[in-house]
Design a protein around this motif. Sequence first.
Motif, PDB file in Angstrom:
ATOM      1  N   ASN A 122      11.212  -3.489  -7.986  1.00 13.78           N
ATOM      2  CA  ASN A 122       9.821  -3.919  -7.102  1.00 13.78           C
ATOM      3  C   ASN A 122       9.543  -5.436  -7.270  1.00 13.78           C
ATOM      4  OD1 ASN A 122       6.961  -4.616  -6.859  1.00 13.78           O
ATOM      5  ND2 ASN A 122       6.866  -2.577  -6.294  1.00 13.78           N
ATOM      6  N   GLU A 123       9.835  -6.253  -6.010  1.00 17.79           N
ATOM      7  CA  GLU A 123       9.585  -7.568  -6.244  1.00 17.79           C
ATOM      8  C   GLU A 123       8.410  -8.216  -6.767  1.00 17.79           C
ATOM      9  OE1 GLU A 123      10.517 -11.169  -3.015  1.00 17.79           O
ATOM     10  OE2 GLU A 123      10.306  -9.302  -2.364  1.00 17.79           O
ATOM     11  N   ILE A 124       7.177  -7.530  -6.490  1.00 22.20           N
ATOM     12  CA  ILE A 124       5.921  -8.194  -7.008  1.00 22.20           C
ATOM     13  C   ILE A 124       5.941  -7.877  -8.630  1.00 22.20           C
ATOM     14  CG2 ILE A 124       3.500  -7.627  -6.708  1.00 22.20           C
ATOM     15  CD1 ILE A 124       3.835  -7.072  -3.943  1.00 22.20           C
ATOM     16  N   LEU A 125       6.088  -6.541  -8.925  1.00 22.74           N
ATOM     17  CA  LEU A 125       6.301  -6.176 -10.561  1.00 22.74           C
ATOM     18  C   LEU A 125       7.201  -7.051 -11.037  1.00 22.74           C
ATOM     19  CD1 LEU A 125       5.936  -2.392 -10.346  1.00 22.74           C
ATOM     20  CD2 LEU A 125       4.136  -3.955 -10.824  1.00 22.74           C
ATOM     21  N   ARG A 126       8.358  -7.479 -10.647  1.00 24.97           N
ATOM     22  CA  ARG A 126       9.419  -8.234 -11.106  1.00 24.97           C
ATOM     23  C   ARG A 126       8.740  -9.738 -11.451  1.00 24.97           C
ATOM     24  NH1 ARG A 126      13.308  -6.831  -7.805  1.00 24.97           N
ATOM     25  NH2 ARG A 126      13.112  -8.698  -6.824  1.00 24.97           N
ATOM     26  N   GLU A 127       8.158 -10.199 -10.265  1.00 27.93           N
ATOM     27  CA  GLU A 127       7.519 -11.442 -10.611  1.00 27.93           C
ATOM     28  C   GLU A 127       6.418 -11.720 -11.705  1.00 27.93           C
ATOM     29  OE1 GLU A 127       5.056 -14.869  -7.767  1.00 27.93           O
ATOM     30  OE2 GLU A 127       5.534 -12.730  -6.930  1.00 27.93           O
ATOM     31  N   TYR A 128       5.522 -10.467 -11.668  1.00 28.19           N
ATOM     32  CA  TYR A 128       4.444 -10.681 -12.621  1.00 28.19           C
ATOM     33  C   TYR A 128       4.610 -10.011 -13.988  1.00 28.19           C
ATOM     34  CZ  TYR A 128       1.100 -11.943  -8.927  1.00 28.19           C
ATOM     35  OH  TYR A 128       0.573 -12.571  -7.965  1.00 28.19           O
ATOM     36  N   TYR A 129       5.673  -9.214 -14.115  1.00 29.57           N
ATOM     37  CA  TYR A 129       5.762  -8.437 -15.443  1.00 29.57           C
ATOM     38  C   TYR A 129       5.664  -9.535 -16.609  1.00 29.57           C
ATOM     39  CZ  TYR A 129       7.324  -6.185 -19.426  1.00 29.57           C
ATOM     40  OH  TYR A 129       7.446  -5.827 -20.770  1.00 29.57           O
ATOM     41  N   LEU A 130       6.967 -10.142 -16.711  1.00 30.07           N
ATOM     42  CA  LEU A 130       7.161 -11.066 -17.869  1.00 30.07           C
ATOM     43  C   LEU A 130       5.772 -12.047 -18.391  1.00 30.07           C
ATOM     44  CD1 LEU A 130       8.934 -11.978 -19.936  1.00 30.07           C
ATOM     45  CD2 LEU A 130       9.659 -13.838 -18.645  1.00 30.07           C
ATOM     46  N   PRO A 131       5.329 -12.647 -17.110  1.00 26.34           N
ATOM     47  CA  PRO A 131       3.964 -13.724 -17.597  1.00 26.34           C
ATOM     48  C   PRO A 131       2.834 -12.668 -18.239  1.00 26.34           C
ATOM     49  CG  PRO A 131       4.694 -13.912 -15.508  1.00 26.34           C
ATOM     50  CD  PRO A 131       5.600 -13.063 -15.882  1.00 26.34           C
ATOM     51  N   PHE A 132       2.817 -11.402 -17.613  1.00 24.31           N
ATOM     52  CA  PHE A 132       1.668 -10.528 -18.068  1.00 24.31           C
ATOM     53  C   PHE A 132       2.145  -9.914 -19.467  1.00 24.31           C
ATOM     54  CE2 PHE A 132      -0.410 -11.237 -14.136  1.00 24.31           C
ATOM     55  CZ  PHE A 132      -1.697 -10.941 -14.224  1.00 24.31           C
ATOM     56  N   GLN A 133       3.173  -9.419 -19.661  1.00 24.71           N
ATOM     57  CA  GLN A 133       3.558  -9.028 -21.071  1.00 24.71           C
ATOM     58  C   GLN A 133       3.476 -10.185 -21.992  1.00 24.71           C
ATOM     59  OE1 GLN A 133       3.438  -6.739 -23.067  1.00 24.71           O
ATOM     60  NE2 GLN A 133       5.091  -5.397 -22.307  1.00 24.71           N
ATOM     61  N   ILE A 134       3.820 -11.263 -21.876  1.00 24.55           N
ATOM     62  CA  ILE A 134       3.661 -12.522 -22.815  1.00 24.55           C
ATOM     63  C   ILE A 134       2.092 -12.704 -23.196  1.00 24.55           C
ATOM     64  CG2 ILE A 134       4.053 -14.832 -23.347  1.00 24.55           C
ATOM     65  CD1 ILE A 134       6.649 -14.663 -21.913  1.00 24.55           C
ATOM     66  N   LEU A 135       1.350 -12.618 -21.992  1.00 26.80           N
ATOM     67  CA  LEU A 135      -0.093 -12.850 -22.455  1.00 26.80           C
ATOM     68  C   LEU A 135      -0.459 -11.438 -23.143  1.00 26.80           C
ATOM     69  CD1 LEU A 135      -2.757 -14.347 -21.723  1.00 26.80           C
ATOM     70  CD2 LEU A 135      -2.872 -13.133 -19.438  1.00 26.80           C
ATOM     71  N   ASN A 136      -0.278 -10.310 -22.601  1.00 26.38           N
ATOM     72  CA  ASN A 136      -0.657  -9.127 -23.266  1.00 26.38           C
ATOM     73  C   ASN A 136      -0.479  -9.134 -24.802  1.00 26.38           C
ATOM     74  OD1 ASN A 136      -1.426  -6.435 -23.680  1.00 26.38           O
ATOM     75  ND2 ASN A 136       1.111  -5.937 -23.847  1.00 26.38           N
ATOM     76  N   LEU A 137       0.922  -9.620 -25.317  1.00 26.48           N
ATOM     77  CA  LEU A 137       1.209  -9.748 -26.828  1.00 26.48           C
ATOM     78  C   LEU A 137       0.259 -10.835 -27.312  1.00 26.48           C
ATOM     79  CD1 LEU A 137       5.026  -8.957 -26.348  1.00 26.48           C
ATOM     80  CD2 LEU A 137       3.265  -7.224 -27.197  1.00 26.48           C
ATOM     81  N   LEU A 138       0.339 -11.915 -26.498  1.00 24.89           N
ATOM     82  CA  LEU A 138      -0.595 -13.016 -27.247  1.00 24.89           C
ATOM     83  C   LEU A 138      -2.084 -12.742 -27.410  1.00 24.89           C
ATOM     84  CD1 LEU A 138       0.657 -16.112 -24.802  1.00 24.89           C
ATOM     85  CD2 LEU A 138       1.112 -15.787 -27.340  1.00 24.89           C
ATOM     86  N   ARG A 139      -2.548 -11.945 -26.668  1.00 20.28           N
ATOM     87  CA  ARG A 139      -3.911 -11.240 -26.834  1.00 20.28           C
ATOM     88  C   ARG A 139      -4.175 -10.491 -28.007  1.00 20.28           C
ATOM     89  NH1 ARG A 139      -6.097  -8.670 -21.750  1.00 20.28           N
ATOM     90  NH2 ARG A 139      -8.170  -9.083 -22.840  1.00 20.28           N
ATOM     91  N   ILE A 140      -3.173  -9.989 -28.299  1.00 16.93           N
ATOM     92  CA  ILE A 140      -3.322  -9.049 -29.613  1.00 16.93           C
ATOM     93  C   ILE A 140      -3.323  -9.968 -30.986  1.00 16.93           C
ATOM     94  CG2 ILE A 140      -2.172  -6.964 -30.819  1.00 16.93           C
ATOM     95  CD1 ILE A 140      -0.721  -6.126 -28.388  1.00 16.93           C
ATOM     96  N   ILE A 141      -2.743 -10.858 -30.949  1.00 17.30           N
ATOM     97  CA  ILE A 141      -2.452 -11.803 -31.997  1.00 17.30           C
ATOM     98  C   ILE A 141      -3.804 -12.127 -33.017  1.00 17.30           C
ATOM     99  CG2 ILE A 141      -1.624 -13.993 -33.130  1.00 17.30           C
ATOM    100  CD1 ILE A 141       0.681 -13.669 -31.114  1.00 17.30           C
ATOM    101  N   PRO A 142      -4.824 -12.308 -32.201  1.00 14.68           N
ATOM    102  CA  PRO A 142      -6.110 -12.815 -33.018  1.00 14.68           C
ATOM    103  C   PRO A 142      -6.509 -11.614 -33.644  1.00 14.68           C
ATOM    104  CG  PRO A 142      -6.180 -13.978 -30.649  1.00 14.68           C
ATOM    105  CD  PRO A 142      -4.832 -13.014 -30.849  1.00 14.68           C
ATOM    106  N   TYR A 143      -6.556 -10.419 -32.904  1.00 19.33           N
ATOM    107  CA  TYR A 143      -7.205  -9.171 -33.627  1.00 19.33           C
ATOM    108  C   TYR A 143      -6.311  -8.766 -34.884  1.00 19.33           C
ATOM    109  CZ  TYR A 143      -9.606  -8.958 -29.316  1.00 19.33           C
ATOM    110  OH  TYR A 143     -10.343  -9.179 -28.131  1.00 19.33           O
ATOM    111  N   ASN A 144      -5.123  -9.444 -35.258  1.00 18.45           N
ATOM    112  CA  ASN A 144      -4.504  -9.033 -36.273  1.00 18.45           C
ATOM    113  C   ASN A 144      -4.359 -10.233 -37.390  1.00 18.45           C
ATOM    114  OD1 ASN A 144      -3.481  -6.159 -35.979  1.00 18.45           O
ATOM    115  ND2 ASN A 144      -3.409  -7.079 -33.890  1.00 18.45           N
ATOM    116  N   LYS A 145      -5.475 -10.823 -37.627  1.00 11.47           N
ATOM    117  CA  LYS A 145      -5.351 -11.991 -38.503  1.00 11.47           C
ATOM    118  C   LYS A 145      -5.044 -11.755 -39.996  1.00 11.47           C
ATOM    119  CE  LYS A 145      -5.920 -15.899 -36.110  1.00 11.47           C
ATOM    120  NZ  LYS A 145      -5.006 -16.761 -35.913  1.00 11.47           N
ATOM    121  N   ASP A 146      -5.575 -10.461 -40.450  1.00 14.00           N
ATOM    122  CA  ASP A 146      -5.416 -10.024 -41.658  1.00 14.00           C
ATOM    123  C   ASP A 146      -3.936  -9.308 -41.899  1.00 14.00           C
ATOM    124  OD1 ASP A 146      -8.015 -11.119 -42.166  1.00 14.00           O
ATOM    125  OD2 ASP A 146      -8.862  -9.299 -41.839  1.00 14.00           O
TER     126      ASP A 146
END
Length: 170
Positions: A122-146
């Motif tokens: 899917n051309e659209i999913l292929r375009e959006y997946y990587l940046p959104f997955q990186i952002l998804n993982l980045l967003r979890i980091i602050p919740y796991n400071k401890d």
Amino acid sequence: DYDIWHSKLHELRPKLDEDLLPVIDWLWSMEFYHPLYYGTIHGDLTLTNLLISEDNGLEINAIDFLDVFIESVILDICKWRQDTAHFWTLNIVENKSNIDMTRVKLMLSYIDGKIETFINENEILREYYLPFQILNLLRIIPYNKDDRDIQSYLKEEVLRLYNDRPNIDN
């Protein structure tokens, strides 16, 4: 969409270590060429948010829906791959003594291969997946400071995805 995207990155930037700032800069510079898919989504579609029962045949129920910054199926795909590609749930399970980790990882990898094929077809999913997955993982980091192990794991995953990205920067 760019306003929402940039707002999320701006909010996240001060919460991350300096070695992740080039990733934020790359995400900030993204230019998407296709319209994003929109619709009602779960928002936190991970294995820990599924209840599976065999009482009356196989029944799967999603729980713990989450408000998200963009209502797009790409976020649910990223959350699902958080488990199938990045083994998130396996990293947060405390007692692994009763789990055949090899077997579970093989099953998750098999499922992930199917999801990856779906994305790549899917051309659209292929375009959006990587940046959104990186952002998804980045967003979890602050919740796991401890939890330094989880923090380290997430940073390694983000940097691996960022460093392995195809050379198609916009």
